[in-house]
Design a protein around this motif. Structure first.
Motif, PDB file in Angstrom:
ATOM      1  N   MET A  49       0.920  -1.114  -0.190  1.00 24.22           N
ATOM      2  CA  MET A  49      -0.035  -0.052   0.004  1.00 24.22           C
ATOM      3  C   MET A  49       0.773   1.073   0.033  1.00 24.22           C
ATOM      4  O   MET A  49       0.522   2.332  -0.438  1.00 24.22           O
ATOM      5  CB  MET A  49      -0.944  -0.025   1.405  1.00 24.22           C
ATOM      6  CG  MET A  49      -1.982   1.021   1.364  1.00 24.22           C
ATOM      7  SD  MET A  49      -3.105   0.576  -0.240  1.00 24.22           S
ATOM      8  CE  MET A  49      -4.458   1.719   0.262  1.00 24.22           C
ATOM      9  N   ARG A  50       1.959   1.264   0.432  1.00 22.67           N
ATOM     10  CA  ARG A  50       2.803   2.459   0.779  1.00 22.67           C
ATOM     11  C   ARG A  50       3.789   2.680  -0.465  1.00 22.67           C
ATOM     12  O   ARG A  50       3.826   3.992  -0.719  1.00 22.67           O
ATOM     13  CB  ARG A  50       3.797   1.995   2.281  1.00 22.67           C
ATOM     14  CG  ARG A  50       4.317   3.454   2.799  1.00 22.67           C
ATOM     15  CD  ARG A  50       5.045   3.177   4.090  1.00 22.67           C
ATOM     16  NE  ARG A  50       5.950   2.077   4.228  1.00 22.67           N
ATOM     17  CZ  ARG A  50       5.889   0.831   4.764  1.00 22.67           C
ATOM     18  NH1 ARG A  50       4.776   0.512   5.392  1.00 22.67           N
ATOM     19  NH2 ARG A  50       6.982   0.164   4.526  1.00 22.67           N
ATOM     20  N   THR A  51       4.169   1.432  -0.922  1.00 26.94           N
ATOM     21  CA  THR A  51       5.053   1.608  -2.002  1.00 26.94           C
ATOM     22  C   THR A  51       4.719   1.129  -3.548  1.00 26.94           C
ATOM     23  O   THR A  51       5.489   1.260  -4.334  1.00 26.94           O
ATOM     24  CB  THR A  51       6.703   1.054  -1.640  1.00 26.94           C
ATOM     25  OG1 THR A  51       6.345  -0.219  -1.635  1.00 26.94           O
ATOM     26  CG2 THR A  51       7.090   1.655  -0.437  1.00 26.94           C
ATOM     27  N   GLY A  52       3.542   0.407  -3.398  1.00 27.46           N
ATOM     28  CA  GLY A  52       3.130  -0.228  -4.571  1.00 27.46           C
ATOM     29  C   GLY A  52       2.434   0.862  -5.692  1.00 27.46           C
ATOM     30  O   GLY A  52       2.116   2.051  -5.250  1.00 27.46           O
ATOM     31  N   PHE A  71      -1.461   3.922 -17.833  1.00 28.81           N
ATOM     32  CA  PHE A  71      -1.301   4.899 -16.522  1.00 28.81           C
ATOM     33  C   PHE A  71      -0.887   4.085 -15.539  1.00 28.81           C
ATOM     34  O   PHE A  71      -0.896   2.812 -15.369  1.00 28.81           O
ATOM     35  CB  PHE A  71      -2.827   4.944 -16.284  1.00 28.81           C
ATOM     36  CG  PHE A  71      -3.248   5.569 -15.111  1.00 28.81           C
ATOM     37  CD1 PHE A  71      -3.219   7.182 -14.991  1.00 28.81           C
ATOM     38  CD2 PHE A  71      -3.622   5.010 -13.873  1.00 28.81           C
ATOM     39  CE1 PHE A  71      -3.266   7.721 -13.732  1.00 28.81           C
ATOM     40  CE2 PHE A  71      -4.026   5.441 -12.702  1.00 28.81           C
ATOM     41  CZ  PHE A  71      -3.794   6.959 -12.566  1.00 28.81           C
ATOM     42  N   GLU A  72      -0.057   4.826 -14.831  1.00 25.74           N
ATOM     43  CA  GLU A  72       0.460   4.125 -13.354  1.00 25.74           C
ATOM     44  C   GLU A  72       0.393   5.141 -12.517  1.00 25.74           C
ATOM     45  O   GLU A  72       0.683   6.447 -12.885  1.00 25.74           O
ATOM     46  CB  GLU A  72       1.618   3.482 -13.865  1.00 25.74           C
ATOM     47  CG  GLU A  72       2.838   4.772 -13.893  1.00 25.74           C
ATOM     48  CD  GLU A  72       4.188   3.580 -13.563  1.00 25.74           C
ATOM     49  OE1 GLU A  72       5.183   3.985 -12.934  1.00 25.74           O
ATOM     50  OE2 GLU A  72       4.446   2.820 -14.598  1.00 25.74           O
ATOM     51  N   LYS A 125      -1.348   7.510  -3.319  1.00 28.87           N
ATOM     52  CA  LYS A 125      -1.673   8.964  -3.724  1.00 28.87           C
ATOM     53  C   LYS A 125      -2.975   8.986  -4.708  1.00 28.87           C
ATOM     54  O   LYS A 125      -3.398   9.797  -5.036  1.00 28.87           O
ATOM     55  CB  LYS A 125      -0.482   9.528  -4.685  1.00 28.87           C
ATOM     56  CG  LYS A 125       0.662   9.802  -3.519  1.00 28.87           C
ATOM     57  CD  LYS A 125       1.659  10.684  -4.611  1.00 28.87           C
ATOM     58  CE  LYS A 125       2.847  11.012  -3.954  1.00 28.87           C
ATOM     59  NZ  LYS A 125       4.167  11.454  -4.507  1.00 28.87           N
ATOM     60  N   LEU A 126      -3.366   7.727  -5.002  1.00 26.07           N
ATOM     61  CA  LEU A 126      -4.332   7.353  -5.811  1.00 26.07           C
ATOM     62  C   LEU A 126      -5.744   8.003  -5.382  1.00 26.07           C
ATOM     63  O   LEU A 126      -6.393   7.954  -4.418  1.00 26.07           O
ATOM     64  CB  LEU A 126      -4.705   5.760  -6.193  1.00 26.07           C
ATOM     65  CG  LEU A 126      -5.695   5.479  -7.336  1.00 26.07           C
ATOM     66  CD1 LEU A 126      -4.723   5.928  -8.638  1.00 26.07           C
ATOM     67  CD2 LEU A 126      -5.547   3.994  -7.307  1.00 26.07           C
ATOM     68  N   ALA A 127      -6.263   8.968  -6.366  1.00 26.61           N
ATOM     69  CA  ALA A 127      -7.453   9.839  -5.903  1.00 26.61           C
ATOM     70  C   ALA A 127      -8.658   8.599  -6.278  1.00 26.61           C
ATOM     71  O   ALA A 127      -8.882   7.721  -6.904  1.00 26.61           O
ATOM     72  CB  ALA A 127      -7.844  10.706  -6.860  1.00 26.61           C
TER      73      ALA A 127
END
Length: 713
Positions: A183-186, A207-208, A213-215
Motif C-alpha cells: 500500500m505504501r510503495t506499490g 496509466f500508473e 496517492k491514488l484519488a
C-alpha cells in the motif's frame, strides 16, 4: 476492545458523550431526535457526528461478534493459546481478525492439505528447521510410498514445499507487513485491452500511479473501465523487497542443503498464494475507501440540493421540454395545486412557435403566472429561446429558471405519481414536478429515490445498500431540520420524519382525510399504529399552524411545554404572543440561563433552544441559503468569450471540481485548482450544490461542448 473508548478517540469526543449517544440509539431513538431534543445527554452532538458514531458502532460491534466466532472455532479445534487469544482480542479490523484466523479456518482441499494427507509434514519440518546435514533428496527418499502415490523424490519434495508455502502464506504478521508495504510503495497500472479503440477511458490506456496517492475518482473510473472490458488493471508490488523480507524471516541458517529450496518456497508462496489475495484485498480496500468518499460527496450535494430555498407565493408554469412529443406544461398555484395542463409544439419537427406563444400568453394572463420553471433536459435550450422571445412580447414581468429535472421522469412514471395524478399522463406529471421543485424543492424531491436525483458520481457502481442508507439519512436529516406542516405534508414527506414509518405516514394522511385538519399535536396519538414512542420521536418536527395551542406551531417539543409556559409567565408573556410574533428579543431579558434552567427544571441547552425558537417560531433553515438565479434573457455557448465574468449556480460537486450552470446549455467546469489560491483537498471545502458563485470564462470548446471556468480572478 472497549468500544466506547475507541469511538471517543476516533470521533474526538468525550466517552460520556459516546455512552449517552449509544444508550439513546439502543433505546430506539432516531438520529434527528437525539440531535435536536437530547442535546443535554450527548453534549449537543450534531447529526453528522451521530451518524458517523452509529456507523462505526455497527462496525465495531460486528468486529467483536466476529472475534467471538473465531475464538470459539479455534478453541473447538483445541488450538487456542493465550497469546493467540490476546492477538485476536486486540485486533482493530476485520482484516486483522481474518489474517489471524486463516491458519485455523476449515480449508477446501489444497495442494498443501493433499501433501499433509500423504504424510509429508515431517519432511516439510526438516526443511524448515534447516539443520540437516544430508541433501534434501536423501531426506526425501524415506517418504516414498507408492500406496500414497509418492513415487519419486521430486514428488515428495514438491509436496513438502507446498506445505511450507501455505504455512508462510497463513502467517498473519507476514501478510500484515506485505499489505502495508504494498500500500505504501506499490503502484496501480492500467493498460488498454485494445489501444486502437476509442473510449472515455483513453487517459487510462497507459496509466500508473502510486497506491498511496491514488484519488478516489480514479479508482472508480479504473474499476468501471475494467468492468466494461476496456482496461487491464493490476497492482505492481515491490516484489524484491517482499522476498527479501520473507527470506530474512524464514531462512535462519546458512545451510547449503536447504537455502535454495526455501528461496523457491518463498517465491512460490508469495507469487501463487499471497500476492493474488493481497491484490484482491487492496483493490477492495481502495474501492471501499473511494466509494465512501464518493458517497460522502453525494450526500453533501444531495443535502445542498434538498435545502435550496423554496420560492413561495408565486404561480409557476412548469415546462417539460421535448421535440417530437411536444412541450408539456403545468400551471401550479402557490400552494402546489395543479390548475391546468396542456401540450404545445414550438420545437422541431412541428415548429409551431406562434401558435404556442398564443397559448402561453393566455395561460400567463389567466392564471397570473410570474415564474416559468423549465426542465434542463432535451430541447431545453430551444424552449428557453422561445420563452425569452415571449417575455419581450408581454407587458407582465415574468422570469424563468432552468431547473435540474433529474429524477422527474422517474417520479412521473412511479406508482406514487399515478396515485397523486391519476388522470395525468407522464408528461403532465413531469411538468407539475418541475414546477413544484422550484416552489418547494424538499417537498417535491423526497418523492424520488435519492440515487436518481443526479448529484453523484459513479453511483451505479458502488455498494447500493450503503449508498441508500447514507442518502436516506441525508433526506431524513433535511426533512427534520425543516420540519413539516402536519396538515399539508404528503405521505412521502411524512415518512422521513423521525419515528414515522411508510405505513404510519399513510395513516396520518388517511386520518386527516377522514377527520379534517389536526388541531393539536396530541391528536397524532389517535392515528393507527402511532404509539407513545413514535409520538415522542416525531411530535417536535410536526407543526400545526393556527391550531389550538400556539406551541404546536413551533419546534418546541411537547415534553417541554410546561417549562415553556412557566418561562413565558415569568417573562410576562402569554402563549398567544407566540402567534403574534411579540417575543422577538426575549433572550435579552434573561441574565442567568443556568439559574433559570434550574428553576424551570430543564437543561440549559434546551432553554437556549426554546428561547431561540420563541423569538422566531418555525424558522426555516433554508432561508439562509442562496436563492436561485431568475433569468429573463438567454445566453448561448457561442456568446461566451474568455475573460467574461458571469454569475452561476453550482449544479454538481465531484472530487476534481464543480460543474456550474452559467445560463448556457452546457454546465462549465471549475477545476479544483481554479477554485481558490489556497491548497484544498476537496472542492466541498469551497463550494456546495446550490451555491451562487461568480466565475470567469477561461476556455470554450464548441466542438467538444466544454467550458472551462475559474473562480480565481
Amino acid at each position: 476492545m472497549n468500544i466506547i473508548a475507541k469511538l471517543a478517540e476516533e470521533l474526538n469526543i468525550r466517552e460520556s458523550q459516546v455512552e449517552a449517544a449509544v444508550k439513546l440509539i439502543d433505546e430506539g431513538n432516531t438520529i434527528p431526535f437525539i440531535s435536536r431534543y437530547r442535546k443535554e445527554a450527548t453534549g449537543a452532538l450534531n447529526d453528522e457526528v451521530l451518524r458517523n458514531l452509529f456507523e462505526r458502532l455497527a462496525y465495531l460491534r460486528n468486529l467483536e461478534e466476529k472475534k467471538q466466532q473465531v475464538l470459539s472455532s479455534i478453541e473447538e479445534q483445541g488450538k487456542l493459546t493465550e497469546e493467540l487469544k490476546q492477538q485476536i482480542l486486540s485486533a482493530e479490523t476485520l482484516v486483522a481478525v481474518e489474517d489471524l484466523y486463516r491458519p485455523y479456518r476449515p480449508k477446501r482441499r489444497t495442494r498443501a492439505t493433499i501433501a499433509k494427507e500423504k504424510g509429508l509434514e515431517p519432511l516439510a519440518n526438516i526443511i524448515l528447521l534447516q539443520m540437516t546435514n544430508k541433501s534434501l533428496e536423501e531426506e526425501a527418499i524415506v517418504f516414498l510410498d507408492s500406496e500414497k502415490e509418492i513415487n519419486s523424490v521430486e514428488e515428495a519434495l514438491a509436496g513438502a514445499m507446498d506445505i511450507l508455502a501455505e504455512s508462510i502464506s497463513d502467517e498473519a504478521d507476514y501478510r500484515k507487513y506485505i499489505r502495508e508495504l504494498t500500500m505504501r510503495t506499490g503502484k496501480i497500472i492500467s493498460s488498454a485491452k485494445n489501444p486502437e479503440e476509442e473510449s472515455v477511458y483513453e487517459m487510462y490506456y497507459e496509466f500508473e500511479e502510486s497506491l498511496a496517492k491514488l484519488a478516489g475518482h480514479r479508482i472508480l473510473a479504473l474499476n468501471r473501465g475494467e468492468a466494461e472490458k476496456f482496461l487491464n488493471v493490476k497492482i505492481e508490488a515491490p516484489v524484491e523487497q517482499i522476498n527479501q523480507y520473507l527470506e530474512k524471516k524464514i531462512i535462519t541458517r546458512d545451510n547449503p542443503n536447504t537455502v535454495s529450496t526455501l528461496k523457491a518456497v518463498i517465491e512460490d508462496s508469495y507469487k501463487r498464494l499471497i500476492a493474488p489475495a493481497i491484490e484482491r484485498e487492496l483493490r477492495n480496500e481502495l474501492t471501499e475507501r473511494a466509494e465512501d468518499g464518493a458517497i460522502r460527496v453525494f450526500g453533501k450535494n444531495l443535502e445542498q440540493l434538498l435545502m435550496q430555498p423554496p420560492i413561495a407565493g408565486k404561480v409557476v408554469l412548469g415546462w417539460d421540454p421535448a421535440f417530437r412529443t411536444g412541450c408539456k406544461l403545468a400551471i401550479v398555484d402557490s400552494t402546489g395545486k395543479v390548475l391546468d395542463t396542456t401540450v404545445i409544439y414550438p420545437t422541431a419537427p412541428q415548429n409551431k412557435v406562434e401558435e404556442s406563444k398564443v397559448i402561453l400568453k393566455k395561460l400567463i394572463s389567466k392564471y397570473d403566472v410570474s415564474l416559468i420553471s423549465v426542465g434542463n433536459g432535451t430541447a431545453s435550450r430551444e424552449s428557453e429561446r422561445i420563452i425569452v422571445d415571449l417575455l419581450k412580447e408581454i407587458p407582465k414581468q415574468v422570469q424563468y429558471v432552468i431547473v435540474n429535472e433529474a429524477g422527474a421522469s422517474v417520479y412521473s412514471a412511479s406508482k406514487l405519481a399515478t396515485e397523486e395524478f391519476p388522470n395525468f399522463d407522464v408528461g403532465q406529471r413531469s411538468a407539475a414536478s418541475i414546477a413544484r421543485r422550484l416552489q418547494d424543492p424538499l417537498a417535491e424531491l423526497v418523492k424520488i429515490d435519492p440515487k436518481s436525483i443526479g448529484v453523484g458520481q459513479y453511483q451505479h457502481d458502488m455498494n447500493q445498500k450503503k449508498l441508500s442508507n447514507t442518502l436516506g439519512g441525508v433526506v431524513e436529516d433535511c426533512v427534520n431540520k425543516v420540519g413539516v406542516d402536519l396538515n399539508t405534508a404528503s405521505a412521502s414527506l411524512l415518512e422521513y420524519i423521525s419515528g414515522i414509518t411508510k405505513m404510519v405516514a399513510k395513516n396520518i394522511v388517511l386520518y386527516r382525510e377522514e377527520n379534517g385538519r389536526f388541531l393539536t399535536r396530541s391528536q397524532l396519538l389517535k392515528v393507527a399504529k402511532l404509539g407513545p414512542k413514535a409520538y415522542e420521536q416525531c411530535a417536535g418536527f410536526m407543526r400545526i399552524n393556527d391550531g389550538k395551542n400556539p406551541l404546536d406551531g413551533t419546534s418546541v417539543h411537547p415534553e417541554s411545554y410546561n417549562a415553556t409556559l412557566k418561562l413565558l409567565e415569568k417573562l410576562g408573556y402569554k402563549s398567544e404572543d407566540i402567534r403574534e410574533g411579540k417575543l422577538v428579543g426575549i433572550s435579552k431579558k434573561i441574565s442567568d440561563y443556568k439559574k433559570l434552567a434550574q428553576e424551570l427544571e430543564i437543561g440549559e441547552i434546551t432553554l437556549h433552544d426554546i428561547v431561540k425558537e420563541l423569538e422566531k417560531p418555525a424558522r426555516d433553515p433554508r432561508d439562509e441559503m442562496p436563492k436561485p438565479i431568475l433569468r429573463t434573457d438567454v445566453l448561448e455557448m457561442k456568446d461566451l468569450t474568455p475573460g467574461m465574468i458571469l454569475k452561476g449556480t453550482v449544479r454538481n460537486v465531484i472530487d476534481f471540481g464543480a460543474f456550474v450552470d452559467i445560463g448556457v446549455h452546457q454546465d462549465g467546469l471549475v477545476h479544483i485548482s481554479q477554485m481558490t489560491e489556497r491548497y484544498i483537498k476537496h472542492p466541498l471545502e469551497v463550494v456546495s450544490v446550490g451555491d451562487i458563485v461568480e466565475v470567469q470564462v477561461m476556455n470554450v470548446d464548441l466542438q467538444k461542448k466544454r467550458i472551462q471556468l475559474t473562480m480565481k480572478f
